[in-house]
Structure formats: C-alpha cells, structure tokens
Design a protein around this motif. Structure first.
Motif, PDB file in Angstrom:
ATOM      1  N   LEU A  74       0.874  -1.273   0.049  1.00 11.41           N
ATOM      2  CA  LEU A  74       0.129  -0.105  -0.115  1.00 11.41           C
ATOM      3  C   LEU A  74       0.993   1.173   0.195  1.00 11.41           C
ATOM      4  O   LEU A  74       0.757   2.227  -0.678  1.00 11.41           O
ATOM      5  N   LEU A  75       1.980   1.163   0.831  1.00 14.37           N
ATOM      6  CA  LEU A  75       2.774   2.424   0.916  1.00 14.37           C
ATOM      7  C   LEU A  75       3.705   2.617  -0.429  1.00 14.37           C
ATOM      8  O   LEU A  75       3.583   3.832  -0.895  1.00 14.37           O
ATOM      9  N   LYS A  76       3.818   1.534  -1.144  1.00 16.75           N
ATOM     10  CA  LYS A  76       4.669   1.597  -2.385  1.00 16.75           C
ATOM     11  C   LYS A  76       3.602   2.269  -3.386  1.00 16.75           C
ATOM     12  O   LYS A  76       4.367   3.170  -4.167  1.00 16.75           O
ATOM     13  N   GLU A  77       2.424   1.885  -3.212  1.00 13.56           N
ATOM     14  CA  GLU A  77       1.403   2.375  -4.338  1.00 13.56           C
ATOM     15  C   GLU A  77       1.419   4.002  -4.280  1.00 13.56           C
ATOM     16  O   GLU A  77       1.121   4.737  -4.927  1.00 13.56           O
ATOM     17  N   GLU A  78       1.213   4.157  -2.717  1.00 12.16           N
ATOM     18  CA  GLU A  78       0.927   5.668  -2.416  1.00 12.16           C
ATOM     19  C   GLU A  78       2.284   6.409  -2.727  1.00 12.16           C
ATOM     20  O   GLU A  78       2.012   7.552  -3.528  1.00 12.16           O
ATOM     21  N   ARG A  79       3.537   5.987  -2.511  1.00 13.46           N
ATOM     22  CA  ARG A  79       4.634   6.774  -3.166  1.00 13.46           C
ATOM     23  C   ARG A  79       4.596   6.878  -4.629  1.00 13.46           C
ATOM     24  O   ARG A  79       4.900   8.033  -5.232  1.00 13.46           O
ATOM     25  N   PHE A  80       4.396   5.918  -5.303  1.00  7.61           N
ATOM     26  CA  PHE A  80       4.340   5.738  -6.636  1.00  7.61           C
ATOM     27  C   PHE A  80       3.263   6.792  -7.291  1.00  7.61           C
ATOM     28  O   PHE A  80       3.378   7.738  -8.069  1.00  7.61           O
ATOM     29  N   ARG A  81       2.001   6.748  -6.562  1.00 10.30           N
ATOM     30  CA  ARG A  81       0.936   7.897  -6.834  1.00 10.30           C
ATOM     31  C   ARG A  81       1.383   9.317  -6.565  1.00 10.30           C
ATOM     32  O   ARG A  81       1.262  10.068  -7.543  1.00 10.30           O
ATOM     33  N   ALA A  82       2.271   9.399  -5.576  1.00  6.64           N
ATOM     34  CA  ALA A  82       2.611  10.771  -5.295  1.00  6.64           C
ATOM     35  C   ALA A  82       3.772  11.352  -6.319  1.00  6.64           C
ATOM     36  O   ALA A  82       3.633  12.568  -6.886  1.00  6.64           O
ATOM     37  N   ILE A  83       4.610  10.275  -6.732  1.00  4.14           N
ATOM     38  CA  ILE A  83       5.499  10.619  -8.022  1.00  4.14           C
ATOM     39  C   ILE A  83       4.718  10.902  -9.316  1.00  4.14           C
ATOM     40  O   ILE A  83       5.290  11.896  -9.694  1.00  4.14           O
ATOM     41  N   LEU A  84       3.783   9.900  -9.426  1.00  3.75           N
ATOM     42  CA  LEU A  84       3.173  10.445 -10.681  1.00  3.75           C
ATOM     43  C   LEU A  84       2.152  11.902 -10.548  1.00  3.75           C
ATOM     44  O   LEU A  84       2.267  12.459 -11.641  1.00  3.75           O
ATOM     45  N   GLU A  85       1.935  12.047  -9.601  1.00  7.73           N
ATOM     46  CA  GLU A  85       0.837  13.319  -9.437  1.00  7.73           C
ATOM     47  C   GLU A  85       2.133  14.372  -9.429  1.00  7.73           C
ATOM     48  O   GLU A  85       1.546  15.705 -10.003  1.00  7.73           O
ATOM     49  N   ALA A  86       3.339  14.324  -9.155  1.00 14.10           N
ATOM     50  CA  ALA A  86       4.197  15.557  -9.325  1.00 14.10           C
ATOM     51  C   ALA A  86       4.713  15.712 -10.752  1.00 14.10           C
ATOM     52  O   ALA A  86       5.092  16.663 -11.166  1.00 14.10           O
ATOM     53  N   LEU A  87       4.435  14.595 -11.577  1.00 11.94           N
ATOM     54  CA  LEU A  87       4.982  14.737 -13.139  1.00 11.94           C
ATOM     55  C   LEU A  87       3.821  15.656 -13.484  1.00 11.94           C
ATOM     56  O   LEU A  87       2.752  15.605 -13.501  1.00 11.94           O
ATOM     57  N   PRO A  88       4.494  16.751 -14.516  1.00 11.16           N
ATOM     58  CA  PRO A  88       3.510  17.677 -15.507  1.00 11.16           C
ATOM     59  C   PRO A  88       2.938  16.790 -16.687  1.00 11.16           C
ATOM     60  O   PRO A  88       2.995  17.364 -17.831  1.00 11.16           O
ATOM     61  N   ASP A  89       2.663  15.578 -16.426  1.00  8.57           N
ATOM     62  CA  ASP A  89       2.092  14.820 -17.518  1.00  8.57           C
ATOM     63  C   ASP A  89       0.846  14.329 -17.316  1.00  8.57           C
ATOM     64  O   ASP A  89       0.052  13.913 -16.367  1.00  8.57           O
ATOM     65  N   THR A  90       0.038  14.215 -18.424  1.00 10.99           N
ATOM     66  CA  THR A  90      -1.352  13.097 -18.607  1.00 10.99           C
ATOM     67  C   THR A  90      -0.954  11.755 -18.753  1.00 10.99           C
ATOM     68  O   THR A  90      -0.099  11.548 -19.881  1.00 10.99           O
ATOM     69  N   ILE A  91      -0.993  10.813 -18.048  1.00 13.21           N
ATOM     70  CA  ILE A  91      -0.761   9.450 -18.242  1.00 13.21           C
ATOM     71  C   ILE A  91      -1.991   8.413 -18.471  1.00 13.21           C
ATOM     72  O   ILE A  91      -3.021   8.542 -17.881  1.00 13.21           O
ATOM     73  N   LEU A  92      -1.839   7.547 -19.679  1.00 15.46           N
ATOM     74  CA  LEU A  92      -2.921   6.864 -20.026  1.00 15.46           C
ATOM     75  C   LEU A  92      -2.387   5.467 -20.382  1.00 15.46           C
ATOM     76  O   LEU A  92      -1.122   5.299 -20.453  1.00 15.46           O
ATOM     77  N   ILE A  93      -3.286   4.382 -20.018  1.00 11.49           N
ATOM     78  CA  ILE A  93      -2.865   3.154 -20.498  1.00 11.49           C
ATOM     79  C   ILE A  93      -3.895   2.795 -21.747  1.00 11.49           C
ATOM     80  O   ILE A  93      -5.030   3.266 -21.667  1.00 11.49           O
ATOM     81  N   VAL A  94      -3.255   2.549 -22.851  1.00  9.28           N
ATOM     82  CA  VAL A  94      -3.787   2.313 -24.138  1.00  9.28           C
ATOM     83  C   VAL A  94      -3.461   1.041 -24.637  1.00  9.28           C
ATOM     84  O   VAL A  94      -2.428   0.408 -24.376  1.00  9.28           O
ATOM     85  N   ARG A  99      -3.478  -1.511 -28.338  1.00  5.16           N
ATOM     86  CA  ARG A  99      -2.820  -1.495 -29.502  1.00  5.16           C
ATOM     87  C   ARG A  99      -3.775  -0.701 -30.712  1.00  5.16           C
ATOM     88  O   ARG A  99      -3.176  -0.327 -31.290  1.00  5.16           O
ATOM     89  N   GLN A 100      -4.916  -1.018 -30.115  1.00  6.70           N
ATOM     90  CA  GLN A 100      -6.016  -0.279 -31.322  1.00  6.70           C
ATOM     91  C   GLN A 100      -6.319   1.387 -30.816  1.00  6.70           C
ATOM     92  O   GLN A 100      -6.916   1.843 -31.430  1.00  6.70           O
ATOM     93  N   GLY A 101      -5.490   1.647 -29.753  1.00 12.00           N
ATOM     94  CA  GLY A 101      -6.042   3.040 -29.480  1.00 12.00           C
ATOM     95  C   GLY A 101      -6.940   3.490 -28.513  1.00 12.00           C
ATOM     96  O   GLY A 101      -7.433   4.536 -28.365  1.00 12.00           O
ATOM     97  N   VAL A 102      -7.265   2.299 -27.923  1.00 12.32           N
ATOM     98  CA  VAL A 102      -8.405   2.429 -26.740  1.00 12.32           C
ATOM     99  C   VAL A 102      -7.863   2.728 -25.272  1.00 12.32           C
ATOM    100  O   VAL A 102      -7.140   2.169 -25.053  1.00 12.32           O
ATOM    101  N   ILE A 103      -8.418   3.752 -24.753  1.00 15.97           N
ATOM    102  CA  ILE A 103      -8.083   4.003 -23.407  1.00 15.97           C
ATOM    103  C   ILE A 103      -8.447   3.136 -22.424  1.00 15.97           C
ATOM    104  O   ILE A 103      -9.694   3.011 -22.383  1.00 15.97           O
ATOM    105  N   LEU A 104      -7.621   2.367 -22.010  1.00 12.66           N
ATOM    106  CA  LEU A 104      -8.052   1.293 -20.863  1.00 12.66           C
ATOM    107  C   LEU A 104      -8.145   2.066 -19.628  1.00 12.66           C
ATOM    108  O   LEU A 104      -8.805   1.667 -18.529  1.00 12.66           O
ATOM    109  N   ASP A 105      -7.353   2.986 -19.486  1.00 13.56           N
ATOM    110  CA  ASP A 105      -7.181   3.809 -17.929  1.00 13.56           C
ATOM    111  C   ASP A 105      -6.497   4.948 -18.068  1.00 13.56           C
ATOM    112  O   ASP A 105      -5.698   5.253 -18.940  1.00 13.56           O
ATOM    113  N   CYS A 106      -7.382   5.828 -17.588  1.00  9.77           N
ATOM    114  CA  CYS A 106      -6.676   7.118 -17.299  1.00  9.77           C
ATOM    115  C   CYS A 106      -6.260   7.607 -15.958  1.00  9.77           C
ATOM    116  O   CYS A 106      -6.823   7.974 -15.214  1.00  9.77           O
TER     117      CYS A 106
END
Length: 554
Positions: free
Chosen positions: A14-34, A36-43
């Motif tokens: 759980l802690l590892k996930e929270e730290r990972f989430r904190a790092i992602l939030e700090a990045l100035p990026d939009t992050i998607l999982i897509v 091969r057909q270009g469908v957004i699986l997760d935002c």
C-alpha cells in the motif's frame, strides 16, 4: 521491532502504491494506458484544465479523439510498430498551429497489447524555442545586411563569425576566416595596440557591457591598405567581442585632397598663395634676416592664351613652374600666388645675392620654350633686414621692381613673340610667306595711289604681312590643296581673323592695327566675315588688303 517498522512491513504494498502515486502526481504529464488499437484502458492521471485531452475523456474512449488526422496517422504507425520495438518512443506533435499548441508523446510498452502513454504539454518550451530562433534570425539578418563589415571574435581575437561585408572588405571567404584567422592579422603593426588593448579589456570586462571606436588601417588579402573606423564592443554575458568596420578610405582620400589643395596649387603643384603668406609669417624671425621675397610675372601669357588657347596657356604655366622649381633648392619656398604670378622666399639672402639668383634663374628660363615661343618672366625682389620692416611694404617693393622690369623689357619681348608666331605660320604653311609679301607689295602700290602718308604706307604693309597670322592655330588643313575645303575646314578657317585680332591686341605697338586684321575678310556687299560689315563700315586699309589678297590668289 518498533511499531512503526512493523506497520511499514505489513502495509508495504500500500505504501509503495501511495509513493508511486505521489511521484505520478508530481509529474507535469497526462498518463494513459492504451491498447494497440488506441482504446484508453485507464486514465491514470489527467491534468486539470488540460489543453491536450478533450473534456470528459475516460476509460473506453478512443485515444484518437484527442488529436488531428495527421497526428493520428503517426500515432497509429507508432502503435503498429511498437510490438517490434520494446524501448520507449518519444515524439513531438503540433496539435494546433494557430494556438501554437505542442505535445510530447512518450509511448512505453507494458506488454504485447498494452502501452503506457505520457502526454506533456510542451507549448511554452516550443514557443520559447521558436522565439529564440526568430531572435537569432532577426539578429543574423541585421548582422548580414548591415552596411558595416562585422566580425565576432574571442579573447585572443580569433574570428568565430563574419558577415558578407567583412569577407568583401578582407578578400577572404567566410570559410577561410573561420579557419583560425585572427582579427589582429588585418591591421598595421602601429595600429595593433588598439586591437590588443580592446582584447585585454574583453578579458577584464567579460560579461559587462561596453563599447568604443578607433580609426585604424586595415590590410586586405591583396595587401591594399584601407582606412577604417572600428567600432568594438563586448557581447554581454559572454567572453566574446564584436567589431564593425566602416571603410572610410574614400573619405580620407577626399580629406587629404582638401588638405593638399588648401596649401598647393592644383595646376602647377607649387605652394599656393595661402601657404606662401603663412610661411612668410613663420619665417619672419631675426635668424632668417635678410629675408628676401622674389616676385615674378610671366611675359606673353595673354598672347599665348589668345593664340594657342587656355590649355596651351596652362602648359606654359606648368613649364614655367617646373623651371623655377629646378632653379631653387629643396628648402626654398616657391609658390604660384596669382594667375601668372610666382613668388620665392629666400632666407639669409641679401639684395645682391638675390640679384645673382634671379640672373641664374632667368638663364634657365630663357633656355626653355613652348609652342615655339621662348619662356619669359619679369622678376622683382626686396629684402626685410630688420624687425621694424613691414612685410607688406617689402612685398610692394618687390612688386614695383617687377612691374618696372616688365615695363622696360616686355615691349621687345612682345614683338619678338609676335614674329616668332609669324615664323611658326610660315613653317606650318610654306606658301604663306610668299603670298603675304605679294599682298604687301600690291597693297602698298594701292596705298600710294590713294595718297597715303609714309606712316600709313608702313601700316598697310605691316597689316598685309600679318593679315593671316591667325592661321597659326589651324591644324590638319591644307590651304594649298587643289580641291575645295570641306564644311568643317571652312568653319575653322573663318576663325583666323578673330585669332589674328587677339594676337595683335596683346601687343602695344601693333594693337592699333588689330582692327584691320579683324576686318580684312569683310566684303563691300556685307557677305564677308566675321562681322558681316559692308561699305564704309569696313576700314579702308582692310578693304585694300582684301582686294590685294583676292587678286594675288587668282
């Protein structure tokens, strides 16, 4: 084991996930999982007020609704090829050229069917880059199109950039200039200190603003020296300098000409009156006494101009100047102080020495001739022997002596010059002497028949002998050829009465006969030349010479 450590071990995922989430939030990026057909699986992350993703984007949406058609084609190609490439791929796209909206896309394969895509808005960065390019283009245009020859150089004056004008000024191509050439190589050794001084100031003032300019002599590839104004300044925030050179060679040459002509006579190359007067004041010291002024006035100048033209008169003045200069030492001041007047300054020279000097000079001048006429000049001189003597008074004394000599010697010189011109006429047209003597004999007979006095008979004979003296200036015309003269030859021939009139007018003794020379080709009916006189308007002696001339020509 402490309670905190026990807690961290039990909740590590759980802690590892929270730290990972904190790092992602700090990045100035939009992050998607897509897929091969270009469908957004997760935002995983979408930035608030993001200009990249449309509002309401969520899992199940197509990635391709976010981009334009051209960008979509590129993304599809990347997705199709990413199964063969396991490394992350980075690509920049322009989403909206009008708003200058740019995005950086990073595609990271997770497995064979899923990918993580990060989208970063790089519009500000691209706009800054574009602005920098525009600025560089702007200043490059100024650098290349400025009228000055400009060059950028390092601390040791090595050239790192040069514009087209500098290449033209130096004679070297830009490639040659950038192959280790130094700015200091282009200046004379005496002017190198200026460049060296500036180089040293760059080292001490690196990063500071500052500029200066100097005049220096620039040497081009051919070894020609060009006068330049060198404007130099430090490039703020760097250890480099920029120099702009303006070629002022033409201006310097013009200035030197102005300086030259302010002291020298443009025709003869002697000093002019201004310099003569300034030098006379400078030399007016006791150590130079007796200070002698010699003034000279050319004899026969008007006669020469009237006979041969003003260009020939200029040649006479040049010849006279050269001869006078030849008779003087290098340190003696010789000047042309008027149209046909010359002056000489002699230091530590008394009146007797000046007289001997003038005799030697007259001997030199008398040995020269121009257009078949002996050079002649009348001299006068006077000395300043003490401080109380006025330079103006000394000048007047020299001038009075000159005019006195001219008054007594010039009448004979004028007559000699007149007969020299007559001999030139006979040499030029061999039949002219015999023709003139025939006219004189016939005119004298007609004068006797008219009851002329002995003086009038002498005058009519003289006019007859001299009536064609104006023909001496004719060139390229054969007066005795069997065929008629052409129109141009005839026009030139008809000028000779006026030329003859000017020649005789310059002679005091013969001047009263000049009118007869001028009118000896006038006709009773007014068809003659040059004035178209008729009847009694034509002086009697001229009519007699006209008849005698026409009769002998038959």
């Amino acid at each position: 084991m402490e309670k905190q450590e026990t807690f961290e071990l039990n909740n590590a995922p759980l802690l590892k996930e929270e730290r990972f989430r904190a790092i992602l939030e700090a990045l100035p990026d939009t992050i998607l999982i897509v897929s091969r057909q270009g469908v957004i699986l997760d935002c995983i992350k979408s930035l608030p007020r993001d200009d990249i993703l449309p509002a309401g984007i969520k899992a199940g949406s197509s990635l391709f609704v976010c981009f334009n058609q051209e960008t979509n084609r590129e993304i599809k190609a990347i997705l199709a090829g990413s199964s063969r490439e396991r490394d992350a791929m980075i690509k920049e796209f322009c989403l909206d050229p009008v708003r200058r909206l740019y995005v950086e896309l990073r595609l990271i394969p997770i497995d064979s069917s899923q990918y993580m895509i990060t989208l970063r808005n790089i519009s500000l960065r691209r706009q800054a880059q574009d602005a920098l390019k525009e600025s560089e283009s702007f200043y490059r245009t100024i650098f290349e199109t400025t009228g000055a020859a400009s060059v950028i150089f390092t601390l040791d004056t090595a050239i790192v950039d040069a514009n087209r004008q500098f290449s033209q000024l130096s004679g070297y191509t830009n490639d040659e200039l950038l192959q280790g050439m130094r700015l200091e190589e282009f200046f004379l050794p005496e002017d190198l200190t200026l460049i060296g001084e500036f180089g040293r100031r760059i080292k001490t003032q690196a990063g500071q603003e500052g500029s200066e300019y100097h005049e220096a002599r620039f040497i081009d590839r051919q070894g020609q020296i060009k006068h330049c104004i060198v404007y130099a300044s430090v490039v703020p925030g760097t250890d480099k300098g920029v120099a702009s050179l303006v070629d002022i060679t033409s201006r310097r040459e013009y200035e030197e000409k102005i300086i030259y002509y302010s002291f020298y006579d443009s025709l003869t190359g002697l000093y002019n009156r201004r310099f003569f007067e300034e030098e006379l004041k400078r030399l007016d010291t006791m150590r130079n006494y007796p200070l002698t002024m010699i003034l000279g006035d050319v004899n026969g100048m008007k006669l020469h101009n009237d006979t041969f033209g003003h260009q020939a008169g200029d040649k006479l003045l040049i010849k006279m100047a050269e001869t006078i200069k030849k008779g003087c030492r290098e340190d003696e001041i010789v000047a042309r102080v008027g149209g046909d007047e010359f002056a000489i300054i002699l230091c530590n020279t008394g009146s007797r020495e000046a007289e001997q000097f003038v005799k030697r000079l007259q001997s030199l001048i008398g040995a020269e001739e121009i257009n078949g006429i002996q050079l002649s000049i009348s001299f006068g001189w006077a000395c300043k022997n003490k401080v109380a003597d006025s330079l103006d008074e000394v000048y007047k004394q020299a001038e009075n002596m000159m005019y006195k000599h001219k008054l007594y010697s010039y009448p004979n010189i004028r007559t000699d010059n007149l007969y020299s011109i007559l001999e030139m006429l006979y040499d030029k047209f061999p039949g002219e002497k015999e023709q003139s003597e025939k006219v004189a004999g016939l005119a004298e007979m007609m004068g006797k028949a008219q009851g002329f006095t002995p003086q009038q008979l002498e005058d009519i004979r003289t006019v007859s002998l001299l009536h064609n003296i104006g023909k001496v200036t004719l060139s390229g015309i054969d007066l005795f050829k069997p065929e008629s003269l052409d129109e141009i030859e005839w026009i030139e021939l008809k000028r000779h009465p006026e030329t003859g009139y000017r020649i005789l007018s310059s002679n005091r003794k013969m001047g009263r006969l000049a009118e007869y020379i001028l009118t000896h080709h006038e006709n009773w009916d007014g068809s003659g030349y040059p004035g178209g006189l008729k009847g009694e308007e034509i002086p009697l002696p001229a009519r007699i010479v006209r008849i005698a001339d026409a009769y002998t020509a038959m």
